[in-house]
Design a protein around this motif. Structure first.
Motif, PDB file in Angstrom:
ATOM      1  N   UNK A 109       0.859  -1.176   0.128  1.00 39.93           N
ATOM      2  CA  UNK A 109       0.010   0.126   0.237  1.00 39.93           C
ATOM      3  C   UNK A 109       0.901   1.382   0.032  1.00 39.93           C
ATOM      4  N   UNK A 110       1.966   1.019   0.887  1.00 34.78           N
ATOM      5  CA  UNK A 110       2.776   2.325   0.761  1.00 34.78           C
ATOM      6  C   UNK A 110       3.481   2.310  -0.751  1.00 34.78           C
ATOM      7  N   UNK A 111       3.996   1.466  -1.410  1.00 41.58           N
ATOM      8  CA  UNK A 111       4.471   1.542  -2.593  1.00 41.58           C
ATOM      9  C   UNK A 111       3.541   2.027  -3.638  1.00 41.58           C
ATOM     10  N   UNK A 112       2.319   1.613  -3.452  1.00 44.46           N
ATOM     11  CA  UNK A 112       1.232   2.387  -4.494  1.00 44.46           C
ATOM     12  C   UNK A 112       0.790   3.709  -4.136  1.00 44.46           C
ATOM     13  N   UNK A 113       1.234   4.270  -2.959  1.00 48.74           N
ATOM     14  CA  UNK A 113       0.895   5.522  -2.485  1.00 48.74           C
ATOM     15  C   UNK A 113      -0.369   5.711  -1.856  1.00 48.74           C
ATOM     16  N   UNK A 114      -1.114   4.404  -1.470  1.00 46.27           N
ATOM     17  CA  UNK A 114      -2.503   4.654  -1.260  1.00 46.27           C
ATOM     18  C   UNK A 114      -2.353   4.931   0.454  1.00 46.27           C
ATOM     19  N   UNK A 115      -1.546   4.438   1.185  1.00 53.45           N
ATOM     20  CA  UNK A 115      -1.294   4.604   2.542  1.00 53.45           C
ATOM     21  C   UNK A 115      -0.835   6.109   2.786  1.00 53.45           C
ATOM     22  N   UNK A 116      -0.079   6.566   2.102  1.00 48.53           N
ATOM     23  CA  UNK A 116       0.494   8.048   2.322  1.00 48.53           C
ATOM     24  C   UNK A 116      -0.617   8.798   2.144  1.00 48.53           C
ATOM     25  N   UNK A 117      -1.772   8.811   1.217  1.00 51.85           N
ATOM     26  CA  UNK A 117      -3.218   9.538   1.048  1.00 51.85           C
ATOM     27  C   UNK A 117      -4.056   9.517   2.253  1.00 51.85           C
ATOM     28  N   UNK A 118      -3.907   8.361   2.723  1.00 54.40           N
ATOM     29  CA  UNK A 118      -4.830   8.250   4.110  1.00 54.40           C
ATOM     30  C   UNK A 118      -4.210   8.940   5.185  1.00 54.40           C
ATOM     31  N   UNK A 119      -2.903   8.583   5.410  1.00 57.91           N
ATOM     32  CA  UNK A 119      -2.159   9.393   6.491  1.00 57.91           C
ATOM     33  C   UNK A 119      -2.346  11.010   6.156  1.00 57.91           C
ATOM     34  N   UNK A 120      -2.032  11.362   5.075  1.00 62.02           N
ATOM     35  CA  UNK A 120      -2.381  12.897   4.638  1.00 62.02           C
ATOM     36  C   UNK A 120      -3.688  13.509   4.837  1.00 62.02           C
ATOM     37  N   UNK A 121      -4.762  12.601   4.856  1.00 62.30           N
ATOM     38  CA  UNK A 121      -5.980  13.143   5.093  1.00 62.30           C
ATOM     39  C   UNK A 121      -6.258  13.245   6.767  1.00 62.30           C
ATOM     40  N   UNK A 122      -5.647  12.215   7.441  1.00 66.65           N
ATOM     41  CA  UNK A 122      -5.628  12.469   8.804  1.00 66.65           C
ATOM     42  C   UNK A 122      -4.705  13.684   9.557  1.00 66.65           C
ATOM     43  N   UNK A 123      -3.745  13.520   8.772  1.00 64.18           N
ATOM     44  CA  UNK A 123      -2.625  14.859   9.147  1.00 64.18           C
ATOM     45  C   UNK A 123      -3.231  16.192   8.895  1.00 64.18           C
ATOM     46  N   UNK A 124      -3.682  16.308   7.619  1.00 64.47           N
ATOM     47  CA  UNK A 124      -4.472  17.728   7.507  1.00 64.47           C
ATOM     48  C   UNK A 124      -5.395  18.091   8.616  1.00 64.47           C
ATOM     49  N   UNK A 125      -6.321  17.217   8.885  1.00 62.32           N
ATOM     50  CA  UNK A 125      -7.370  17.379   9.792  1.00 62.32           C
ATOM     51  C   UNK A 125      -6.844  17.942  11.084  1.00 62.32           C
ATOM     52  N   UNK A 126      -5.820  17.021  11.881  1.00 64.97           N
ATOM     53  CA  UNK A 126      -5.441  17.591  12.729  1.00 64.97           C
ATOM     54  C   UNK A 126      -4.448  18.435  12.787  1.00 64.97           C
ATOM     55  N   UNK A 127      -3.893  19.038  11.569  1.00 62.53           N
ATOM     56  CA  UNK A 127      -3.117  20.164  11.622  1.00 62.53           C
ATOM     57  C   UNK A 127      -3.928  21.400  11.509  1.00 62.53           C
ATOM     58  N   UNK A 128      -5.171  21.300  10.980  1.00 61.40           N
ATOM     59  CA  UNK A 128      -6.040  22.443  11.011  1.00 61.40           C
ATOM     60  C   UNK A 128      -6.903  22.623  12.227  1.00 61.40           C
ATOM     61  N   UNK A 129      -7.318  21.485  12.859  1.00 65.08           N
ATOM     62  CA  UNK A 129      -8.063  21.676  14.232  1.00 65.08           C
ATOM     63  C   UNK A 129      -7.082  21.755  15.391  1.00 65.08           C
ATOM     64  N   UNK A 130      -5.957  21.374  15.735  1.00 63.85           N
ATOM     65  CA  UNK A 130      -5.280  21.274  16.733  1.00 63.85           C
ATOM     66  C   UNK A 130      -4.134  22.274  16.660  1.00 63.85           C
ATOM     67  N   UNK A 131      -3.843  23.129  15.494  1.00 62.62           N
ATOM     68  CA  UNK A 131      -2.744  23.720  15.126  1.00 62.62           C
ATOM     69  C   UNK A 131      -1.499  23.195  15.518  1.00 62.62           C
ATOM     70  N   UNK A 132      -1.276  22.053  14.843  1.00 57.97           N
ATOM     71  CA  UNK A 132       0.089  21.395  15.186  1.00 57.97           C
ATOM     72  C   UNK A 132       1.064  21.547  13.957  1.00 57.97           C
ATOM     73  N   UNK A 133       2.341  21.434  14.344  1.00 67.93           N
ATOM     74  CA  UNK A 133       3.201  21.542  13.088  1.00 67.93           C
ATOM     75  C   UNK A 133       2.845  20.697  11.849  1.00 67.93           C
ATOM     76  N   UNK A 134       3.493  20.609  10.829  1.00 71.40           N
ATOM     77  CA  UNK A 134       3.202  19.557   9.713  1.00 71.40           C
ATOM     78  C   UNK A 134       3.812  18.152  10.361  1.00 71.40           C
TER      79      UNK A 134
END
Length: 427
Positions: A109-134
């Motif tokens: 899944x990591x090779x295909x780039x699928x896992x990175x997209x899932x991680x990015x969605x979660x990261x974006x949400x926490x970045x915007x709501x909790x004002x965390x660093x990237x």
């Protein structure tokens, strides 16, 4: 009354982090409030809203299919005659193969780039709501799916320049969540051969790992608040590293890494159980000489055979079990599990939880709350794993990693217990 105890437990757990905070004046209570709200809302949606629970059940059902496919592979390699109803055989020929298969699938899944997209969605949400660093956002999201040894690879380019607050957040998140590879193993341990039970516990485990991500951030940011918001970079960029040049190489690399993890897990369980037996041998000798064994058998109505590590951990951690809303009759048994998870590791604790569940030694509510409380890598062995693993990626951070080991353990433990207390309120 259970709800009152759980609310009291949440308050005391947050207070414990506040007591050990490096800079209490800088604690961002807005972040704390948002993190707690995220936990409660997600738990409510999963446990109380049928359509959301059905969606998560569908995800868990996918993992059940993977377990079934794993069993077919194990039967081909080991034969049908190696599946008697004994814990050792189940662990060796069903649980450990599950680690191998999921590690290989994660690599694919990591090779295909699928896992990175899932991680990015979660990261974006926490970045915007909790004002965390990237970097913090990526690490927190990756920990939900990859675990404490693989998640740092997602933020490898940032590691050497991460602040001390960010490093502690990374470590605490790793302690508070579980890797996908062992997720399957815990489903197998708790659900046995029943697909319905596997799916049920899979949903609880997945919920616990997702809930613990914001809880870990809350604990980490109380223990070490951000001192200067202007120094925080909020950009999110996942490294485009590949773990293979093609699909087959990605699967092979994932299988190799899974083999290392499976052997490591088997070795740790073997050694720790042997050490437990050694300690119990000498403790029982002391109990015989002092007469404590007879008193313990009588006082516990035969639940404990004498002065053993299980007895000591059970009573030592019983107040913690009481604080997260465990029914009174089960607090010693669940206290034992919490103690085993912290002092030894979560594999041994989950194995004993499975035995208690099968023997109906504790209530169904206690089993579910315990599933949440044990869901994480917060144990003393993980301190060494993080120092070695993250330190190899960023040697300049090794001193900081060593300094924050116990704080990360505290934060990860608090996060898992907070998740369990909230789940207990809603069950």
């Amino acid at each position: 009354m259970d709800i009152i105890r759980a609310v009291l437990g949440l308050t005391l757990l947050l207070g414990l982090c506040y007591i050990f905070s490096i800079n209490r004046k800088k604690v961002d209570w807005r972040l704390v409030g948002i993190g707690m709200a995220m936990q409660i809302i997600f738990a409510f949606l999963v446990l109380k809203v049928p359509i959301v629970r059905a969606a998560l059940n569908w995800v868990s059902g996918s993992f059940v299919l993977i377990l079934d496919w794993t069993r077919k592979g194990a039967e081909f390699v080991f034969g049908n005659n190696v599946f008697p109803d004994k814990v050792g055989f189940v662990f060796a020929f069903q649980v450990l193969p599950a680690i191998l298969v999921f590690s290989a699938l994660s690599s694919l899944l990591y090779y295909l780039g699928i896992l990175q997209r899932i991680v990015y969605v979660f990261a974006w949400f926490m970045n915007k709501t909790m004002r965390l660093s990237g970097a913090e956002s990526l690490a927190a999201a990756a920990n939900v799916f990859l675990g404490q040894t693989e998640a740092p690879l997602v933020v490898k380019p940032y590691l050497s320049k991460m602040t001390r607050s960010e490093i502690l957040c990374l470590m605490t998140g790793g302690m508070a969540t579980i890797a996908g590879s062992v997720f399957l193993a815990y489903m197998q341990i708790l659900g046995g051969d029943d697909p319905v039970k596997q799916m049920e516990f899979g949903t609880h485990l997945l919920t616990a790992s997702i809930m613990s991500a914001p809880a870990a951030i809350v604990a980490a940011k109380i223990l070490f608040p951000v001192e200067d918001q202007s120094t925080i970079s909020r950009s999110i960029e996942i490294p485009k590293e590949k773990i293979g040049t093609n699909v087959l190489e990605a699967l092979s690399n994932g299988t190799t890494e899974g083999l290392k993890l499976a052997v490591n897990v088997a070795a740790m369980v073997l050694v720790f159980l042997a050490v437990i037996e050694m300690l119990n041998h000498f403790a029982m000798r002391i109990g015989d000489i002092s007469g404590l064994n007879e008193w313990i058998v009588e006082a516990t109505s035969g639940r404990y055979a004498g002065l053993k590590l299980e007895f000591l951990l059970g009573y030592l951690c019983a107040p913690i079990a009481w604080l997260i809303g465990i029914p009174m009759q089960d607090i010693v048994s669940v206290g034992q599990l919490i103690g085993e998870k912290t002092v030894l590791n979560e594999f041994i604790a989950y194995a004993h939880l499975g035995e208690m569940k099968d023997a109906a030694q504790i209530s169904e509510k206690s089993v579910i709350i315990s599933t949440y409380a044990l869901c994480g890598f917060a144990n003393f062995g993980s301190i060494g794993i993080q120092i070695g693993g993250i330190g190899s990626l960023a040697p300049n951070q090794r001193t900081t990693l060593s300094e924050f080991g116990l704080k990360a353990l505290l934060g990860g433990t608090v996060a898992a217990l907070m998740t369990a207390a909230i789940a207990g309120i809603l069950i």
